[in-house]
Design an enzyme around this catalytic site. Structure first.
Site, short mmCIF file in Angstrom:
data_model
loop_
_atom_site.label_atom_id
_atom_site.label_comp_id
_atom_site.label_asym_id
_atom_site.label_seq_id
_atom_site.Cartn_x
_atom_site.Cartn_y
_atom_site.Cartn_z
N LYS A 113 -30.36 -2.64 31.36
CA LYS A 113 -31.17 -1.81 32.32
C LYS A 113 -32.01 -0.95 31.34
O LYS A 113 -32.94 -0.54 31.72
CB LYS A 113 -30.10 -0.77 32.96
CG LYS A 113 -29.23 -1.26 34.16
CD LYS A 113 -28.71 -0.23 35.04
CE LYS A 113 -28.14 -1.01 36.30
NZ LYS A 113 -27.33 -0.21 36.97
N LYS A 195 -29.14 -14.57 39.99
CA LYS A 195 -28.35 -14.01 40.92
C LYS A 195 -29.42 -13.45 42.18
O LYS A 195 -30.29 -12.76 41.61
CB LYS A 195 -27.51 -12.56 40.45
CG LYS A 195 -26.39 -12.39 41.36
CD LYS A 195 -25.61 -11.69 40.88
CE LYS A 195 -25.51 -9.87 41.54
NZ LYS A 195 -24.71 -9.30 41.02
N LYS A 198 -31.75 -7.81 45.22
CA LYS A 198 -32.63 -7.01 45.97
C LYS A 198 -34.04 -6.42 45.39
O LYS A 198 -34.85 -6.08 45.79
CB LYS A 198 -31.84 -5.51 46.49
CG LYS A 198 -31.43 -4.67 45.72
CD LYS A 198 -30.48 -3.80 46.52
CE LYS A 198 -29.17 -3.49 45.95
NZ LYS A 198 -28.10 -3.11 46.57
#
Ligand code: TRP
Length: 330
Positions: A113, A195, A198
Site C-alpha cells: 500500500k 486476484k 475492485k
C-alpha cells in the site's frame, strides 16, 4: 450451549465484487448457522486512504445492505459499524504499545500500500494491523474468516494477544484463521494471475455484485482463456479456464472433475456462457434484495444501531478488563 465466536469485517471502499461474495460473504453466511457471529463494516480502516466523506458514508450503508442481501440474518448475527464502538480505538492504542515497529514493518500489505499510495504513507496505514487486532481481540473471537491477504495480520494478532496474555495473565482468546479451501480466491477475468480486485484498471476484469445481467454475460464472454480448447483444471498452465471453473464450482457445488465431464467436447464459448448464466442466476435474488434494502434506510439504521448495542456489551467488558490490568484507573 456455548457457540464459538466469529468476527470479520470488510472495508467500506466501494462496490463489492464477485470475489468478495464468493470468497467472503458466502462463507460468512454458512458460518452463521454454527457460530455466534460479529460482522462489522471496517469504516475506520477505510480512512487509511483518502476518501470523499459522502462517498464513505454511502458505501458504509450500502455494505450493510449487501451483507443482508447476501444472506446474513440480522436477527441471528451482530452486524455493526466499527466506529460505533469507540472501545476498538481505545484498545488499538493500548495494543500499539505492545506491538513493535519491526513487526509492523514486515507487513507485506503495508509495503504494497505504501508503494501504491506513495504520496500518503500515513501512520494509520502503518498501524492498521493493530486496529485489526483490536477488532478481533475485543470480542475474544475464536475464528476469523479472512482471505489470504489478511493472514499475516491475523498472525500478528495472535502474537500480540500471546504477548499480552503472558504479561498480564489470560486475557484474550487466541484467534484462529478460517479459510475455506474452495472459492477463497477468485481471480480477475482479464488477468487471471491476479486476484479479482475492485481497483483493477480494466473494468472487464471484475464482476461487480451490482452489474446488470447483460453486463455480467458480456464480461464472461470476454474472459481470457487459452488456445487449447479443453475445459480442464490446471491453475498453472490454464489460469483463465481454471478460474472460471472455480467460480462455476463454488456456485453449483460441482467438483472440478464433474465440470470437466460436463463440458467435454464443448467449446470455450459454450462454457463461458454457462458460467455467466450461473453467476447471473446466483446474483439475481441478492441484487433484488439489495435494491429493496437500499430504499429502506430506516430499516438499515435499526440493524446497525441494534448491532452496536450488542457489540458494545462485550467490547466494554474486554476494554475494562484490559484497562484494569495495565493499570489505568477506571
Ligand atoms: N483488514 C481487513 C481487510 O481489508 C478488514 C478488517 C478490519 C478485518 N478489521 C478486521 C477483517 C477484523 C477481519 C477481522 O480485508
Amino acid at each position: 450451549m456455548n457457540k464459538k465466536r466469529v468476527l470479520s469485517g470488510i472495508q467500506a471502499t466501494g462496490k463489492l465484487t464477485l470475489g468478495n461474495y464468493l470468497g467472503a460473504l458466502n462463507t460468512w453466511v454458512k458460518m452463521q448457522e454454527e457460530y455466534e457471529c460479529y460482522y462489522m463494516i471496517a469504516d475506520l480502516h477505510t480512512l487509511t486512504v483518502r476518501r470523499e466523506a459522502e462517498e464513505l458514508r454511502k458505501n458504509t450503508l450500502n455494505l450493510i445492505a449487501m451483507y443482508i442481501a447476501a444472506g446474513l440474518d440480522p436477527e441471528n448475527n451482530t452486524i455493526f459499524i466499527q466506529s460505533h464502538i469507540p472501545a476498538h480505538s481505545e484498545l488499538s492504542w493500548i495494543l500499539g504499545c505492545y506491538t513493535y515497529m519491526g513487526e509492523l514493518n514486515r507487513m507485506t500489505q503495508f509495503k504494497d500500500k505504501s508503494a501504491k499510495h506513495a504520496d500518503n504513507i500515513n501512520s494509520g496505514l502503518f498501524t492498521y494491523p493493530v486496529l485489526m487486532a483490536a477488532d478481533i481481540l475485543i470480542y475474544n473471537a475464536d475464528y476469523v474468516p479472512v482471505g489470504e491477504d489478511q493472514r499475516q495480520h491475523l498472525e500478528l494478532t495472535r502474537d500480540i494477544a500471546e504477548r499480552f496474555n503472558s504479561i498480564y495473565g489470560e486475557t484474550f482468546v487466541i484467534p484462529e484463521g478460517y479459510t475455506k479451501k474452495e472459492g477463497a480466491r477468485i481471480m480477475g477475468l482479464q488477468n487471471p494471475e491476479a486476484k479479482m480486485s475492485k481497483s483493477s484498471t480494466n473494468p472487464n476484469d471484475v464482476i461487480f455484485l451490482e452489474d446488470e445481467p447483460e453486463v455480467i454475460m458480456k464480461k464472461f464472454k470476454k474472459a481470457v482463456t487459452d488456445s487449447e480448447g479443453i475445459v480442464k483444471y490446471n491453475p498453472e498452465t490454464k489460469p483463465g479456464i481454471s478460474n472460471l471453473m472455480e467460480i462455476y464450482s463454488v456456485i453449483t457445488g460441482k467438483t472440478k472433475e464433474e465440470i470437466e465431464k460436463e463440458f467435454e467436447g464443448q467449446g470455450y464459448g459454450f462454457f463461458k456462457e454457462a458460467v455467466g448464466k450461473a453467476v447471473v442466476e446466483k446474483l439475481k435474488p441478492v441484487q433484488e434484495k439489495y435494491k429493496e434494502l437500499q430504499e429502506n434506510p430506516e430499516y438499515l439504521e435499526n440493524i446497525y444501531r441494534k448491532g452496536a448495542e450488542q457489540a458494545r456489551i462485550i467490547a466494554t467488558k474486554t476494554i475494562e478488563d484490559v484497562k484494569r490490568k495495565v493499570g489505568l484507573v477506571i
